[in-house]
Design an enzyme around this catalytic site. Sequence first.
Site, PDB file in Angstrom:
ATOM      1  N   GLY A  68      13.435 -41.502 -13.052  1.00  0.00           N
ATOM      2  CA  GLY A  68      12.148 -41.924 -12.479  1.00  0.00           C
ATOM      3  C   GLY A  68      12.041 -41.266 -11.127  1.00  0.00           C
ATOM      4  O   GLY A  68      12.430 -41.821 -10.101  1.00  0.00           O
ATOM      5  N   THR A  69      11.512 -40.050 -11.115  1.00  0.00           N
ATOM      6  CA  THR A  69      11.613 -39.268  -9.879  1.00  0.00           C
ATOM      7  C   THR A  69      10.630 -39.735  -8.805  1.00  0.00           C
ATOM      8  O   THR A  69      10.778 -39.359  -7.653  1.00  0.00           O
ATOM      9  CB  THR A  69      11.428 -37.765 -10.159  1.00  0.00           C
ATOM     10  OG1 THR A  69      10.242 -37.596 -10.917  1.00  0.00           O
ATOM     11  CG2 THR A  69      12.614 -37.219 -10.905  1.00  0.00           C
ATOM     12  N   ASN A  70       9.628 -40.542  -9.178  1.00  0.00           N
ATOM     13  CA  ASN A  70       8.768 -41.086  -8.116  1.00  0.00           C
ATOM     14  C   ASN A  70       9.567 -42.032  -7.232  1.00  0.00           C
ATOM     15  O   ASN A  70       9.602 -41.897  -6.010  1.00  0.00           O
ATOM     16  CB  ASN A  70       7.573 -41.840  -8.694  1.00  0.00           C
ATOM     17  CG  ASN A  70       6.627 -40.927  -9.443  1.00  0.00           C
ATOM     18  OD1 ASN A  70       6.778 -39.706  -9.402  1.00  0.00           O
ATOM     19  ND2 ASN A  70       5.669 -41.508 -10.137  1.00  0.00           N
ATOM     20  N   ASP A  71      10.206 -43.035  -7.878  1.00  0.00           N
ATOM     21  CA  ASP A  71      10.999 -43.972  -7.095  1.00  0.00           C
ATOM     22  C   ASP A  71      12.212 -43.284  -6.474  1.00  0.00           C
ATOM     23  O   ASP A  71      12.586 -43.570  -5.339  1.00  0.00           O
ATOM     24  CB  ASP A  71      11.460 -45.145  -7.967  1.00  0.00           C
ATOM     25  CG  ASP A  71      10.512 -46.333  -7.832  1.00  0.00           C
ATOM     26  OD1 ASP A  71      10.250 -46.732  -6.675  1.00  0.00           O
ATOM     27  OD2 ASP A  71      10.017 -46.822  -8.859  1.00  0.00           O
TER      28      ASP A  71
ATOM     29  N   SER B 197      16.597 -41.828 -18.145  1.00  0.00           N
ATOM     30  CA  SER B 197      15.327 -41.189 -17.841  1.00  0.00           C
ATOM     31  C   SER B 197      15.146 -41.243 -16.326  1.00  0.00           C
ATOM     32  O   SER B 197      15.169 -42.320 -15.731  1.00  0.00           O
ATOM     33  CB  SER B 197      14.190 -41.909 -18.557  1.00  0.00           C
ATOM     34  OG  SER B 197      12.963 -41.321 -18.182  1.00  0.00           O
TER      35      SER B 197
ATOM     36  N   GLU C  17      16.574 -44.252 -11.060  1.00  0.00           N
ATOM     37  CA  GLU C  17      15.537 -44.132 -10.024  1.00  0.00           C
ATOM     38  C   GLU C  17      15.978 -44.736  -8.703  1.00  0.00           C
ATOM     39  O   GLU C  17      15.275 -44.649  -7.707  1.00  0.00           O
ATOM     40  CB  GLU C  17      14.231 -44.772 -10.498  1.00  0.00           C
ATOM     41  CG  GLU C  17      14.382 -46.201 -10.964  1.00  0.00           C
ATOM     42  CD  GLU C  17      13.088 -46.785 -11.538  1.00  0.00           C
ATOM     43  OE1 GLU C  17      12.009 -46.247 -11.231  1.00  0.00           O
ATOM     44  OE2 GLU C  17      13.169 -47.778 -12.274  1.00  0.00           O
TER      45      GLU C  17
ATOM     46  N   ARG D  20       9.392 -49.032 -21.366  1.00  0.00           N
ATOM     47  CA  ARG D  20      10.040 -49.576 -20.177  1.00  0.00           C
ATOM     48  C   ARG D  20       9.762 -51.070 -20.084  1.00  0.00           C
ATOM     49  O   ARG D  20       8.599 -51.496 -20.146  1.00  0.00           O
ATOM     50  CB  ARG D  20       9.508 -48.882 -18.918  1.00  0.00           C
ATOM     51  CG  ARG D  20      10.172 -49.413 -17.657  1.00  0.00           C
ATOM     52  CD  ARG D  20       9.700 -48.693 -16.428  1.00  0.00           C
ATOM     53  NE  ARG D  20       8.322 -49.023 -16.106  1.00  0.00           N
ATOM     54  CZ  ARG D  20       7.638 -48.433 -15.116  1.00  0.00           C
ATOM     55  NH1 ARG D  20       8.196 -47.475 -14.404  1.00  0.00           N
ATOM     56  NH2 ARG D  20       6.398 -48.782 -14.879  1.00  0.00           N
TER      57      ARG D  20
ATOM     58  N   GLY E 288      -8.336  -7.577   4.697  1.00  0.00           N
ATOM     59  CA  GLY E 288      -9.142  -7.591   5.915  1.00  0.00           C
ATOM     60  C   GLY E 288      -8.455  -8.209   7.119  1.00  0.00           C
ATOM     61  O   GLY E 288      -9.057  -8.372   8.164  1.00  0.00           O
TER      62      GLY E 288
ATOM     63  N   TYR F 187      14.280 -33.431 -22.092  1.00  0.00           N
ATOM     64  CA  TYR F 187      12.818 -33.434 -22.152  1.00  0.00           C
ATOM     65  C   TYR F 187      12.219 -33.814 -20.804  1.00  0.00           C
ATOM     66  O   TYR F 187      12.896 -34.376 -19.945  1.00  0.00           O
ATOM     67  CB  TYR F 187      12.316 -34.411 -23.236  1.00  0.00           C
ATOM     68  CG  TYR F 187      12.554 -35.866 -22.920  1.00  0.00           C
ATOM     69  CD1 TYR F 187      11.622 -36.609 -22.183  1.00  0.00           C
ATOM     70  CD2 TYR F 187      13.709 -36.512 -23.353  1.00  0.00           C
ATOM     71  CE1 TYR F 187      11.841 -37.931 -21.881  1.00  0.00           C
ATOM     72  CE2 TYR F 187      13.937 -37.844 -23.064  1.00  0.00           C
ATOM     73  CZ  TYR F 187      13.004 -38.555 -22.317  1.00  0.00           C
ATOM     74  OH  TYR F 187      13.217 -39.860 -22.008  1.00  0.00           O
TER      75      TYR F 187
ATOM     76  N   LYS G 232       0.834  -1.198   0.000  1.00  0.00           N
ATOM     77  CA  LYS G 232       0.000   0.000   0.000  1.00  0.00           C
ATOM     78  C   LYS G 232       0.870   1.249   0.000  1.00  0.00           C
ATOM     79  O   LYS G 232       0.660   2.161  -0.808  1.00  0.00           O
ATOM     80  CB  LYS G 232      -0.906  -0.026   1.238  1.00  0.00           C
ATOM     81  CG  LYS G 232      -2.119   0.866   1.132  1.00  0.00           C
ATOM     82  CD  LYS G 232      -2.977   0.778   2.392  1.00  0.00           C
ATOM     83  CE  LYS G 232      -3.759  -0.515   2.468  1.00  0.00           C
ATOM     84  NZ  LYS G 232      -4.394  -0.722   3.794  1.00  0.00           N
TER      85      LYS G 232
HETATM   86  P1  ADP Z   1      -7.772  -2.208   3.770  1.00  0.00           P
HETATM   87  O1  ADP Z   1      -6.370  -2.564   3.505  1.00  0.00           O
HETATM   88  O2  ADP Z   1      -8.491  -3.154   4.657  1.00  0.00           O
HETATM   89  O3  ADP Z   1      -8.504  -1.879   2.493  1.00  0.00           O
HETATM   90  P2  ADP Z   1      -7.374   0.594   4.140  1.00  0.00           P
HETATM   91  O4  ADP Z   1      -6.181   1.054   4.857  1.00  0.00           O
HETATM   92  O5  ADP Z   1      -7.293   0.664   2.665  1.00  0.00           O
HETATM   93  O6  ADP Z   1      -7.749  -0.861   4.615  1.00  0.00           O
HETATM   94  O7  ADP Z   1      -8.578   1.501   4.670  1.00  0.00           O
HETATM   95  C1  ADP Z   1      -9.914   1.114   4.861  1.00  0.00           C
HETATM   96  C2  ADP Z   1     -10.858   2.113   4.193  1.00  0.00           C
HETATM   97  O8  ADP Z   1     -10.643   3.428   4.652  1.00  0.00           O
HETATM   98  C3  ADP Z   1     -10.663   2.146   2.700  1.00  0.00           C
HETATM   99  O9  ADP Z   1     -11.885   2.198   2.065  1.00  0.00           O
HETATM  100  C4  ADP Z   1      -9.896   3.402   2.486  1.00  0.00           C
HETATM  101  O10 ADP Z   1     -10.144   3.933   1.219  1.00  0.00           O
HETATM  102  C5  ADP Z   1     -10.408   4.315   3.585  1.00  0.00           C
HETATM  103  N1  ADP Z   1      -9.378   5.296   3.966  1.00  0.00           N
HETATM  104  C6  ADP Z   1      -8.143   5.021   4.388  1.00  0.00           C
HETATM  105  N2  ADP Z   1      -7.423   6.155   4.586  1.00  0.00           N
HETATM  106  C7  ADP Z   1      -8.239   7.172   4.289  1.00  0.00           C
HETATM  107  C8  ADP Z   1      -8.086   8.605   4.273  1.00  0.00           C
HETATM  108  N3  ADP Z   1      -6.918   9.172   4.600  1.00  0.00           N
HETATM  109  N4  ADP Z   1      -9.126   9.350   3.899  1.00  0.00           N
HETATM  110  C9  ADP Z   1     -10.295   8.763   3.565  1.00  0.00           C
HETATM  111  N5  ADP Z   1     -10.521   7.449   3.545  1.00  0.00           N
HETATM  112  C10 ADP Z   1      -9.493   6.634   3.901  1.00  0.00           C
HETATM  113 MG    MG Z   2       9.991 -46.782 -10.869  1.00  0.00          MG
HETATM  114 MG    MG Z   3      -7.856  -0.747   1.149  1.00  0.00          MG
END
Ligand code: ADP
Ligand code: MG
Ligand code: MG
Length: 902
Positions: free
Chosen positions: A788-791, A786, A767, A637, A107, A874, A29
């Site tokens: 035989g990488t399984n064995d 050749s 192998e 074989r 998240g 190959y 980010k």
């Molecule tokens: P995530 O990685 O879970 O998306 P973010 O850091 O991107 O979390 O932030 C969560 C939400 O808050 C996002 O929708 C983001 O756009 C919003 N957000 C983050 N920083 C700002 C800011 N400085 N002004 C307005 N909205 C923000």
């Molecule tokens: Mg074999």
């Molecule tokens: Mg985000």
Amino acid sequence: MAAQETVEHKYVYDFAEGNKDLKDLLGGKGANLAEMTNLGLPVPPGFTITTEACKAYLTTGREPDGLAGQIEAHLESLEREMGRRLGDPDDPLLVSVRSGAKFSMPGMMETVLNVGLNDRSVVGLSAQAGGNDRFAWDSYRRLIQMFGKTVCEVPGEEFEHALDEAKRAKGTKNDLDLDADDLRGLVDAYKQIFAKHTGREFPQEPREQLDLAIRAVFESWNAERAVLYRRQERIPADLGTAVNVVSMVFGNLGPDSGTGVAFTRDPGSGAQGIYGDYLANAQGEDVVAGIRNTVPLQELEQLDKTSYDQLLGIMARLEEHYKDLCDIEFTIERGKLWMLQTRVGKRTAAAAFVIAGQLVDEGLIDLDEALHRVNGAQLAQLMFPRFQLDHDFQPVAKGIGASPGAASGKVVFTSARAVELAAEGESVILVRRETNPDDLNGMIAAKGILTSRGGKTSHAAVVARGMGKTCVSGADELEVNVPAKTFTVAGHTVGEGDVISIDGTTGKVYLGEVPVMPSEVVQYFEGSLDPEHIDNALVRAVHRIMTHADGARRLRVRTNADTGADAARARRFGAEGIGLCRTEHMFLGDRRELVERLILASGEREREDALAALLPLQRADFIEIFREMDGLPVTVRLIDPPLHEFLPPLEQLAVNVAVAQERGEDVAKEEALLAAVRRMHEENPMLGLRGVRLGLVIPGLFAMQVRAIAEAAVAVARDGGSACPEIMVPLVGAVQELETVRAEAEKIIAEVVGDSGVEVLIGTMIEVPRAALTAGQIAEAAEFFSFGTNDLTQMGWGFSRDDVEGAFFWRYLELGIFGISPFESIDADGVGRLVRIAAEEGRAARPGLKLGVCGEHGGDPDSVHFFHEVGLDYVSCSPFRVPVARLEAGRAAISTTGSDSR
Ligand code: ADP
Ligand code: MG
Ligand code: MG
């Protein structure tokens, strides 16, 4: 300040100082915010605290020396730039504090918005917004809520309940109906909740808010869910997260403000267009939380054409700059557009191919780069049969797509029942809460496996992937009751024998039988879709990229095929020969009787008769295969498994004999068989009398096979065809074994071939570890190796695949002893080292020695790269894997000069 920074470690970077290549240090980010800033895009000013600061904090439990001062300095310059001070009562600067690791972990970690608000600055914020009290109090209640939940572990539901309560009091369901007074009341309620859970008042000091929020983001790296997610996605545990401090912009200032997310193309199909959602009068987290219904981004054009046009311009600019699909987050504050995030977006396998093709068309990338951006795992996904979902099939549950494929069948709850029904020819789906090693037989018998618990590395998932079997794991909406033989889901009760369908790619579960169809990509490989003449972006992209891969690769790709039909299919898939033709199935079926005669033969005469009867049958088998592979090499074989595998199992035989004796029947033949089975019983058949050992013990067996091969080749040549047989001796560990077989074979070949022009090569499998370590000697007697990488894996590690995959691999994966099963991807450090030694020493002894691999690793993407790098000629793999190997061989060839993929 400059002098200070030269002596002290730099932990804080202004957005203007970073760029997109600094993801290790600034997180994804932060690096991309910096990149956008430097592109001149409208990014709210801010700074990033590095992953190094996070790592230092997490190891020592306190902020590293110098960090506080650097934050202070960057905050001051941010305040200067914005003309506002953090939390100033009259005209406050507010910031967001956002996590951001190198790899996106959606998240999983924390973000706090509106830092800097308190009882006094809330008034200043209202004044800033032209007396908009509602907005100011809404922002304040959001801060207490997010700060309470993420920084101080106050249970989030309590805030939710208070909000619901305020709406109920007002008689509304919509947040927007709450006015300034309602929100002021809500702030009081929130503060009480905060104090009740933390034993202190909500912190009023802006800098304290900031420091606590930063610390909480650091700590969120080790939150349980983040740890689990990393394990699942194989993200290293020691990267740490960066922290971004960003000046706030407000999407909740009224109808001329709002917030949204967008993709620059459809991440599902790759189609060009505008894909996004917009929510007026809201802060960013509302979109993700799904609190209110968003509208399609296109509607922004009506609401605010200027911002809309600017946004489309920026999206085009980003695509051109990143040369890839991007996803973005943005906010509009009173008609002014702000960019809050971008990154190269995740996409489906189909979209990956389509987008790569489009970007070539648009001149943004070349074909090498397009090839680099797709991979064999994606191609394999596109080759699985698909459910035909054009009718109204609705999933009843969704779990984790643990092993791809589409399977329908009758529900069973026990391994034993799965085996029974499968033996009756039924398709079954084994449903369990979770599987364990006792379920192995049932898993083998089932078409698909469905569990209500466990993730991508659970027993069920690992074993299913190893077997190439469809599996959905962790479908936690399912209540599985094994004793009652039912499961319930979404109000339905499903019992044993009811039919369900599971999709191991999407994780979706359907009631009833969903019809399946071959994927378009397979139809294309089969030759039934012509990429030049159909309007199918995916097929065209696959065709184009495959063609490029074929041109780029050095490795040839052969197939493992034992029948004419397999050979023909593999050839359509692009196989350039057969790398492994097993002969053992040719001894089964109605030929069993001949094999029994061979094994029971009491003298030379009887044995020769049995072999003579087998000869024409074998010859016919080879003729069929040589015809299909006309002009291409075919490695045959010689017989490999122990002979008792061709006899009936001991217990069954013993019972038959006992019953027949009871009845007074003539059992002389059965008794002889039983005696032979007893005689040949082995404690460790894997390490017993098999392969070349068998050929040296049973006179005439190999000779018959060699003769059948040579005669078949001559027969094909006489008909105007071209057969190129390569005779491969299995399980050789010492050059003397090979020399003995070779001496006999050469005599027969010379006699059969005469002046027909047919050439027959003789080589060996590598192998057994000893063969790899004495490859220099063995090469004197072999025209090809050749692997035989399984064995080689089994004997290298000293465990047998059949015994261990179900028994303890899940534990080894959990402990990280393997990142992936060594049967799936070659263990480059250990088993791979044997391959390397044998390749080098073999070639040193015999320059031009042909080198190939015929284990299942031949179709595994990572292993293909390894074999390319070791310099093999190959790889050989199952017919369905041939396109995957072609693609990866191409990628391996270009990536030796390019950068790494991921
Ligand atoms: P995530 O990685 O879970 O998306 P973010 O850091 O991107 O979390 O932030 C969560 C939400 O808050 C996002 O929708 C983001 O756009 C919003 N957000 C983050 N920083 C700002 C800011 N400085 N002004 C307005 N909205 C923000
Ligand atoms: Mg074999
Ligand atoms: Mg985000």
